[in-house]
Write an enzyme that holds these catalytic residues in place. Structure first.
Site, short mmCIF file in Angstrom:
data_model
loop_
_atom_site.label_atom_id
_atom_site.label_comp_id
_atom_site.label_asym_id
_atom_site.label_seq_id
_atom_site.Cartn_x
_atom_site.Cartn_y
_atom_site.Cartn_z
N GLU A 149 2.24 -10.40 0.31
CA GLU A 149 2.51 -8.96 0.27
C GLU A 149 4.01 -8.75 0.40
OE1 GLU A 149 0.74 -4.71 1.87
OE2 GLU A 149 0.33 -6.52 3.04
N ASP A 173 0.53 -17.79 -4.27
CA ASP A 173 1.02 -16.69 -5.12
C ASP A 173 -0.19 -16.05 -5.79
OD1 ASP A 173 2.47 -14.95 -6.65
OD2 ASP A 173 3.14 -16.45 -8.10
N ASP A 189 0.85 -1.19 0.00
CA ASP A 189 0.00 0.00 0.00
C ASP A 189 0.89 1.24 0.00
OD1 ASP A 189 -0.09 1.14 3.14
OD2 ASP A 189 0.45 -0.97 2.93
N HIS A 211 1.03 -9.17 -3.60
CA HIS A 211 0.08 -8.16 -3.13
C HIS A 211 0.84 -6.84 -3.06
CE1 HIS A 211 -3.57 -6.83 -0.94
NE2 HIS A 211 -2.72 -6.02 -0.31
#
Length: 610
Positions: free
Chosen positions: A535, A526, A176, A477
């Site tokens: 992530e 995955d 993020d 991710h």
């Protein structure tokens, strides 16, 4: 006709053919990037039978090895044999034969084996830069527009203040776009210590990033994050916890994440972590920019003073905030960490702390980093240093013992929690500190096995570093890798790794289906949905980069200033001898049963066939 005494074998032909079938299902798990030519080398073998042959590109067997005894590795539930091929030192690509059958053909031996993955794992921080466009000159196909360029951020009510501050630069923390002081703390420290331990090696190492002034690439990259961290200190010395939006964005590029940024929280953990990092930065940057170093040191002192006056101010997410918390209720370790580094930098005994920790470093517990500082500064810490060294070595001995069975790695059942690959990486860093302090090569060998694990010698048969290895994650991710339209993910990222928590499993469209296997070391998928196993995060890359960097630097002839003499001369541990001469061995290959003796093949009638 030659007589090998084969009458005893012939009645057993059917049984042996059955046994040979097992060899066909044998699996060799290797470091897919390669092994250093001069190092101890091993791979893991599951369901193998008999000796293992290493075959060169021309088809000649260059080494025959008897695998070690089978042992069960609890995290995967597999019975594993370790195959030591340390005697193979010639660079090249080889095949592995079990029972005469090739089970894989990507075994590599090389010099400077980890230089490329080192550069990639460090360059990833460039790809994570906020407030900067990534130009094609440096980023290639992963070029992108700048994100979060407006430096103005609102002070959330949790800071105890109102208004705005200017805060830019820094690294996006993970998949993020949040920036978090606590996680930046251990990450930046680990990278600073890599430079501080091997300055001469990193002064000249480059990996195509925009560097500032006369700074080496590593220090230029770290400074991008230090500059952001400095903006997060309040005028009273306390440090804000994080800079994020109120919730996570969707799968968009940084430039499309336009929600307002908030400066959120102010607490003891962030403040002491900040103080420790700035104290180290003051030492490292002083030869390049004395003014900047002084700025870092004053910020460290000011932060420590605030933390000492507010020792129990824990952070928890406010009710209207849903981004990463990095909440920590135990705050004594952060003070120990900060005090240790400030004492090393200043010599001011008021910062000096005692004691040592057996705990592996992680963002929530940095007491192990304080143990490193004390153990490696014997003159400054005196008797405290000896306590720290003894503590460090007792843990390292346990790690090293665990690395000799199963998959030949330190990891145990309890090590597979969120971010398990950073656990492995930090175990390797711990082992290298033991090596520095003793010169005992068993710690070095165990540390190299951590890289083996992370780069493919694991029950998933997978390199956990994007872009490197025969098989590596394709769908991490990581929002930029999802939204950029490029097939391959951004390279050089260590994914979190297997763990059985299943926090990302659910019935919503954005959640994962159940990928758990009942074994922690294989509970992984995955898939972009898997923020719990797939992530990426800056604190997971840092110990990997430290390991790869330190091993390359050591083998280039460098050593930390505090290290015992002679550690730059790495010689592999004594390996099992290759079979120069052996008795007749029954083999099965190409649908034919035959006898092998001294590298020659005979049929069951004793006639030479090869």
């Amino acid at each position: 006709m030659l007589n090998f005494g084969l009458k005893q074998y012939v009645p057993m032909t059917i049984a042996l053919l059955s046994l040979s079938t097992a060899a066909f299902s044998a699996t060799a798990y290797i470091n897919q990037v390669g092994y250093r030519s001069g190092d101890s080398k091993e791979f893991a073998l599951v369901d193998g039978s008999g000796n293992v042959e290493i075959v060169n590109a021309s088809g000649s067997t260059v080494l025959t090895v008897t695998p070690g005894e089978s042992s069960t590795w609890a995290p995967s539930g597999q019975n594993v044999q370790l195959v030591d091929f340390s005697e193979l030192k010639t660079p090249g690509t080889y095949s592995i034969k079990v029972g005469g059958q090739v089970v894989r053909s990507d075994l590599k031996v090389a010099d400077k084996t980890y230089e490329d993955v080192l550069k990639a794992s460090l360059k990833w921080y460039y790809y994570q830069r906020a407030s900067m466009a990534l130009d094609e000159t440096y980023a290639g196909q992963w070029k992108r527009a700048a994100g979060h360029t407006n430096p103005t951020a609102r002070l959330h009510s949790s800071t105890g203040a109102s208004g705005t501050i200017n805060s830019s630069k820094g690294w996006y923390d993970a998949g993020d776009y949040g920036r978090y002081i606590v996680n930046s703390g251990i990450t930046t420290y680990t990278l600073l210590s890599l430079y501080e331990h091997f300055p001469d090696y990193f002064k000249t190492l480059k990996w195509n990033i925009p560097a500032e002034g006369n700074l080496p690439d590593l220090l230029a990259e770290i400074k991008w994050n230090l500059d952001w961290m400095l903006t997060m200190q309040a005028s009273d010395g306390g440090v804000y916890h994080k800079l994020t939006t109120l919730g996570f964005p969707g799968d968009v590029m940084p430039a499309q994440d336009s929600d307002p940024l908030y400066v959120i929280g102010k607490g003891t953990a962030a403040t002491f972590d900040f103080a420790a990092v700035m104290a180290v930065a003051a030492r490292v940057y002083k030869p390049f920019d004395a003014s900047y170093a002084s700025k870092c040191l004053e910020a460290a002192k000011k932060a420590y003073a605030w933390g000492a006056q507010n020792p129990n101010k824990a952070f928890n997410n406010p009710s209207d905030v849903a981004t990463g918390s990095y909440a920590d209720g135990s705050l004594g370790d952060e003070k120990d960490f900060a005090g240790t580094e400030l004492f090393v930098t200043t010599g001011d005994a008021s910062y000096k702390t005692s004691g040592a920790s057996h705990n592996l470093p992680g963002w929530a517990d940095v007491s192990g980093l304080a143990t490193y500082g004390k153990a490696t500064h014997a003159t400054e810490f005196g008797n405290v240093a000896q306590v720290a060294k003894d503590t460090l070595l007792s843990v390292a001995d346990d790690f090293e013992a665990r690395s000799t069975t199963g998959f030949g790695v330190v990891m145990g059942d309890n090590d597979f929690y969120w971010g398990s690959n950073s656990v492995a990486g930090n175990q390797g860093v711990w082992l290298l500190h033991a090596y520095y302090l003793t010169g005992d090569k068993k710690y070095y060998v165990a540390a190299t096995k951590v890289l083996d694990y992370l780069l493919g010698k694991n029950p998933l048969d997978m390199s956990f570093l994007t872009g490197y290895g025969t098989k590596s994650p394709m769908m991490p991710h990581h929002r930029p890798s999802t939204a950029d339209g490029v097939k391959d993910p951004v390279p050089g990222m260590i994914v979190g790794g297997p763990q059985p928590g299943g926090e990302d499993i659910g019935s919503q469209t954005w959640e994962c289906k159940d990928y758990r296997t009942g074994k922690p070391a294989t509970s992984y998928t995955d898939n972009r949905c898997s923020y719990a196993t797939n992530e990426v995060a800056i604190n997971w890359n840092a110990p990997f980069a430290y390991l790869a960097g330190a091993i390359e630097a050591i083998n280039a002839g460098y050593a930390p200033s505090f290290a015992t003499s002679g550690i730059t001369s790495i010689k592999p541990a004594v390996a099992r001898k290759a079979h120069a001469k052996q008795g007749p061995q029954l083999r099965f290959a190409d649908q034919m049963l035959y006898v092998e003796k001294n590298g020659k093949r005979f049929n069951l009638n004793g006639h030479r066939i090869k």
